[in-house]
Design a protein around this motif. Structure first.
Motif, PDB file in Angstrom:
ATOM      1  N   ASN A   1      -5.794  -5.753  -1.436  1.00 15.48           N
ATOM      2  CA  ASN A   1      -6.282  -4.641  -2.258  1.00 15.48           C
ATOM      3  C   ASN A   1      -5.274  -4.125  -3.275  1.00 15.48           C
ATOM      4  OD1 ASN A   1      -8.953  -4.486  -1.508  1.00 15.48           O
ATOM      5  ND2 ASN A   1      -8.621  -2.973   0.096  1.00 15.48           N
TER       6      ASN A   1
ATOM      7  N   MET B   1     -15.154   4.973  -6.379  1.00 18.68           N
ATOM      8  CA  MET B   1     -14.357   4.294  -7.401  1.00 18.68           C
ATOM      9  C   MET B   1     -15.260   3.552  -8.396  1.00 18.68           C
ATOM     10  SD  MET B   1     -11.285   2.820  -4.983  1.00 18.68           S
ATOM     11  CE  MET B   1     -10.492   1.909  -6.321  1.00 18.68           C
TER      12      MET B   1
ATOM     13  N   TYR C   1      -6.509  -4.306  -7.166  1.00 16.62           N
ATOM     14  CA  TYR C   1      -6.853  -3.062  -7.852  1.00 16.62           C
ATOM     15  C   TYR C   1      -5.737  -2.498  -8.718  1.00 16.62           C
ATOM     16  CZ  TYR C   1     -11.135  -2.705  -5.138  1.00 16.62           C
ATOM     17  OH  TYR C   1     -12.371  -2.936  -4.597  1.00 16.62           O
ATOM     18  N   SER C   2      -4.511  -3.024  -8.604  1.00 14.79           N
ATOM     19  CA  SER C   2      -3.430  -2.376  -9.341  1.00 14.79           C
ATOM     20  C   SER C   2      -2.483  -3.318 -10.074  1.00 14.79           C
ATOM     21  CB  SER C   2      -2.607  -1.498  -8.386  1.00 14.79           C
ATOM     22  OG  SER C   2      -2.005  -2.297  -7.393  1.00 14.79           O
TER      23      SER C   2
ATOM     24  N   TYR D   1      -6.796   6.553 -10.358  1.00 12.11           N
ATOM     25  CA  TYR D   1      -5.641   6.319  -9.492  1.00 12.11           C
ATOM     26  C   TYR D   1      -5.600   7.306  -8.337  1.00 12.11           C
ATOM     27  CZ  TYR D   1      -4.425   3.363 -13.376  1.00 12.11           C
ATOM     28  OH  TYR D   1      -4.471   2.400 -14.344  1.00 12.11           O
TER      29      TYR D   1
ATOM     30  N   HIS E   1     -12.688  -7.081  -8.821  1.00 13.42           N
ATOM     31  CA  HIS E   1     -13.062  -5.973  -7.942  1.00 13.42           C
ATOM     32  C   HIS E   1     -14.278  -6.339  -7.095  1.00 13.42           C
ATOM     33  CE1 HIS E   1     -10.945  -2.665 -10.542  1.00 13.42           C
ATOM     34  NE2 HIS E   1     -10.145  -3.638 -10.174  1.00 13.42           N
TER      35      HIS E   1
ATOM     36  N   LEU F   1      -7.540   5.456  -5.951  1.00  5.40           N
ATOM     37  CA  LEU F   1      -6.783   4.273  -5.535  1.00  5.40           C
ATOM     38  C   LEU F   1      -5.689   4.648  -4.538  1.00  5.40           C
ATOM     39  CD1 LEU F   1      -6.543   1.241  -5.936  1.00  5.40           C
ATOM     40  CD2 LEU F   1      -4.994   1.666  -7.861  1.00  5.40           C
ATOM     41  N   SER F   2      -5.067   5.829  -4.715  1.00  2.00           N
ATOM     42  CA  SER F   2      -4.035   6.252  -3.764  1.00  2.00           C
ATOM     43  C   SER F   2      -4.634   6.489  -2.375  1.00  2.00           C
ATOM     44  CB  SER F   2      -3.342   7.525  -4.269  1.00  2.00           C
ATOM     45  OG  SER F   2      -4.225   8.637  -4.250  1.00  2.00           O
TER      46      SER F   2
ATOM     47  N   LEU G   1      -7.363   4.970  -1.299  1.00  2.00           N
ATOM     48  CA  LEU G   1      -7.713   3.637  -0.790  1.00  2.00           C
ATOM     49  C   LEU G   1      -6.502   2.999  -0.128  1.00  2.00           C
ATOM     50  CD1 LEU G   1      -9.838   1.327  -0.615  1.00  2.00           C
ATOM     51  CD2 LEU G   1      -8.901   0.468  -2.774  1.00  2.00           C
TER      52      LEU G   1
ATOM     53  N   ASN H   1      -3.220  -4.182 -13.441  1.00  2.00           N
ATOM     54  CA  ASN H   1      -3.484  -3.016 -14.259  1.00  2.00           C
ATOM     55  C   ASN H   1      -2.252  -2.677 -15.087  1.00  2.00           C
ATOM     56  OD1 ASN H   1      -3.580  -0.005 -14.801  1.00  2.00           O
ATOM     57  ND2 ASN H   1      -5.634  -0.356 -13.995  1.00  2.00           N
TER      58      ASN H   1
ATOM     59  N   ASN I   1       0.820  -1.213   0.000  1.00  2.00           N
ATOM     60  CA  ASN I   1       0.000   0.000   0.000  1.00  2.00           C
ATOM     61  C   ASN I   1       0.852   1.260   0.000  1.00  2.00           C
ATOM     62  OD1 ASN I   1      -3.002  -0.702   0.246  1.00  2.00           O
ATOM     63  ND2 ASN I   1      -2.114  -2.017   1.810  1.00  2.00           N
TER      64      ASN I   1
END
Length: 311
Positions: A282, A118, A286-287, A60, A240, A63-64, A66, A290, A42
């Motif tokens: 997470n 989101m 989520y990333s 994003y 997700h 997301l940052s 989160l 990606n 994270n």
């Protein structure tokens, strides 16, 4: 009616998961790397998004935040849990217990609101791509994040403030590994009906409204991409929704069930998911799947190699 014991409790003894020393050390060896992985994942994700200009877009940006909420959540609970496992038993003063409850409740409810934001962002990007710029302006993104933090802080203040206005004069043994709302209320030597009502009202409202928004957004997305035949988008939405399902399933199980159904051992296992496991998963969900994040990571490593070569 017999009077309550006038001796007030000033600290709680956290029983943790078990009294068996071998099991405690085994759990410590399992949870420590999970916690460190979540912490590093994270933190690196938040730094990467802030440092790479190609990631300065609404998706994003959310997301940052989160990642920051997950950092708050796991750092509020995991260090104390690990210390208890290492020592065999741990204590926490009442003020520290109240602070832990506030930060954890605030981070959990703020994360629910942010996940809804989101989901709406993904709906606007996929279902209304030509109007995405007007649907998600920078001002709206900042407002949604601010509302998420405000809702979480209000929820945390209500629950911790109302819980610790109660007298604790019976027992000081908390059958849990952190100061969660149900086990703390179980130790109060006063009527907790108002507290239980506030949990149902506040948590119920936040979790129900955000869950409906998330399901509506992703349902529309799945219908849209399903007609377009985009298997990659369907797979991403599925991952997700799996993360959302695990988070909301455990939160609803813990806070929106009938009073009197508190089961310490079962609840401890459920609590591990939303305090340690979900914050660790997470960043991957989520990333790491990606392409934009992968490219940003490669660019960062390439710049570091180039800098090293220059020296």
């Amino acid at each position: 009616m017999a009077p309550h014991n006038s001796t007030r409790v000033t600290e709680f003894i956290l029983l943790g998961f078990t009294s068996r020393r071998d099991v405690q050390l085994l759990l410590f060896s399992i949870f420590l790397p999970v916690y460190l992985l979540g912490l590093v994942g994270n933190l690196c994700l938040a730094i990467l998004i802030r440092a790479d200009r190609s990631l300065h877009v609404p998706m994003y940006y959310f997301l940052s935040h989160l990642a920051l909420m997950d950092l708050c959540s796991c750092n509020t609970v995991a260090p104390k849990m690990l210390l208890g496992l290492l020592k065999g038993q741990d204590t926490t003063p009442i003020p520290a217990c109240a602070l832990q409850m506030f930060f954890f409740a605030a981070a959990s409810d703020a994360e629910c609101c942010l996940l809804a934001a989101m989901a709406y962002d993904r709906y606007a990007a996929i279902c209304r791509p030509l109007h995405y710029g007007t649907a998600m302006p920078q001002r709206l993104c900042r407002l949604l994040v601010a509302v998420s933090y405000a809702a979480g802080a209000a929820s945390g203040a209500i629950h911790s403030g109302m819980a610790f206005r109660l007298p604790f004069c019976r027992a000081r043994t908390l059958d849990h590994f952190f100061c969660d709302i149900p086990p703390v209320l179980a130790l109060a030597c006063a009527n907790t009906d108002l507290n239980q009502l506030l949990v149902l009202a506040v948590c119920g409202a936040i979790q129900s409204i955000t869950l409906v928004a998330i399901m509506a957004s992703y349902g529309t997305i799945l219908c849209t991409v399903g007609r377009a035949g985009s298997q990659r988008a369907v797979s991403t939405c599925g991952s997700h929704l799996t993360a959302v399902g695990v988070l909301y399933g455990t939160l609803i199980f813990m806070y929106l069930r009938p009073d009197g159904t508190y089961a310490p051992q079962t609840d401890k296992m459920a609590s591990v998911f939303y305090t340690v496991v979900i914050p660790t998963l997470n960043p991957a969900i989520y990333s790491l799947r990606n392409a934009d994040v992968k490219q940003a990571v490669r660019r960062r490593f390439s710049k570091q190699r180039c800098s090293a070569c220059c020296f």
